[in-house]
Design a protein around this motif. Structure first.
Motif, short mmCIF file in Angstrom:
data_model
loop_
_atom_site.label_atom_id
_atom_site.label_comp_id
_atom_site.label_asym_id
_atom_site.label_seq_id
_atom_site.Cartn_x
_atom_site.Cartn_y
_atom_site.Cartn_z
N PRO A 172 -1.73 -114.07 36.31
CA PRO A 172 -1.47 -115.28 37.27
C PRO A 172 -2.61 -116.07 35.35
O PRO A 172 -1.87 -116.62 35.80
CB PRO A 172 -1.45 -115.33 38.25
N GLU A 173 -3.77 -115.41 35.76
CA GLU A 173 -4.89 -116.07 34.74
C GLU A 173 -4.35 -116.28 33.48
O GLU A 173 -4.31 -117.38 33.35
CB GLU A 173 -5.96 -115.21 34.97
N GLN A 188 -1.07 -115.91 32.14
CA GLN A 188 0.50 -117.15 32.23
C GLN A 188 0.05 -118.62 32.75
O GLN A 188 -0.06 -119.68 32.10
CB GLN A 188 0.70 -116.79 33.26
N ARG A 189 -1.48 -118.84 33.22
CA ARG A 189 -1.45 -119.90 33.60
C ARG A 189 -2.87 -120.51 31.88
O ARG A 189 -2.02 -121.88 31.79
CB ARG A 189 -3.63 -120.28 34.60
N ASP A 190 -3.42 -119.54 31.40
CA ASP A 190 -3.82 -120.41 30.17
C ASP A 190 -2.49 -120.31 29.19
O ASP A 190 -3.07 -121.15 28.22
CB ASP A 190 -4.81 -119.40 29.63
N GLY A 240 0.53 -121.28 29.99
CA GLY A 240 0.89 -122.11 29.91
C GLY A 240 0.23 -123.40 29.24
O GLY A 240 0.94 -124.12 28.90
N SER A 241 -1.16 -123.70 30.00
CA SER A 241 -1.29 -124.73 29.20
C SER A 241 -1.34 -125.21 28.12
O SER A 241 -1.01 -125.73 27.49
CB SER A 241 -2.70 -124.42 30.08
#
Length: 161
Positions: free
Chosen positions: A137-138, A140-142, A144-145
């Motif tokens: 998730p970490e 994916q978050r990076d 994604g941003s």
């Protein structure tokens, strides 16, 4: 007059070539013979019953064969699909290597049959580990941003035109 042709002696000449210091990678012949050795070894592993008890009933996959520039040594990368315990089989493969070399000599039409060195292929394990890391998730978050930032920058460029 210098015979080095500006290579500082690192990769020039036959000594550099024989030592495997070529910057261009393996030759076309190395790749072709390596693939032929891989194909023959895969056939031998598929159809042969080995006398060695450690190799009896074991399915081994040959993923790649890399040949030295002088064709005297071949590094054979092996794996067991779905299992990661191929390192246990490496001593048994080393014991059976002379017999495998004889099988290669019967099948291949090359001047010298390479000496076989077996190594566990960890490329699939590494790829699966990287895939697992990319799905965190970490990450994916990076990712994604960053993707959103790239889209915003593209939109700003389009509106400026």
């Amino acid at each position: 007059m210098s015979r080095r042709n500006g290579t500082n002696g690192k990769t020039g000449g036959p000594a550099g070539y024989l030592a495997g210091l070529s910057t261009s990678g393996p030759s076309q012949r190395q790749l072709r013979v390596g693939e032929e050795v891989r194909r023959v070894l895969a056939e031998v592993f598929a159809r042969s019953a080995f006398r060695d008890p450690e190799l009896a009933g074991v399915s081994i996959t040959v993923t790649e064969v890399r040949l030295s520039p002088d064709f005297r040594h071949a590094t054979v990368f092996v794996t067991r699909l779905g299992r990661s315990d191929v390192e246990v089989l490496l001593p048994a493969l080393k014991r059976v290597a002379p017999w495998l070399r004889t099988q290669l000599a019967h099948t291949l039409r090359i001047r010298t049959v390479p000496e076989l060195h077996f190594q566990a292929d960890t490329a699939l394990d590494t790829a699966m580990h990287v895939d697992t890391l990319l799905r965190l998730p970490e990450v994916q978050r990076d990712l994604g941003s960053e993707a959103a930032d790239e889209v915003d920058e593209d939109d700003e460029e389009d509106t400026a035109r």
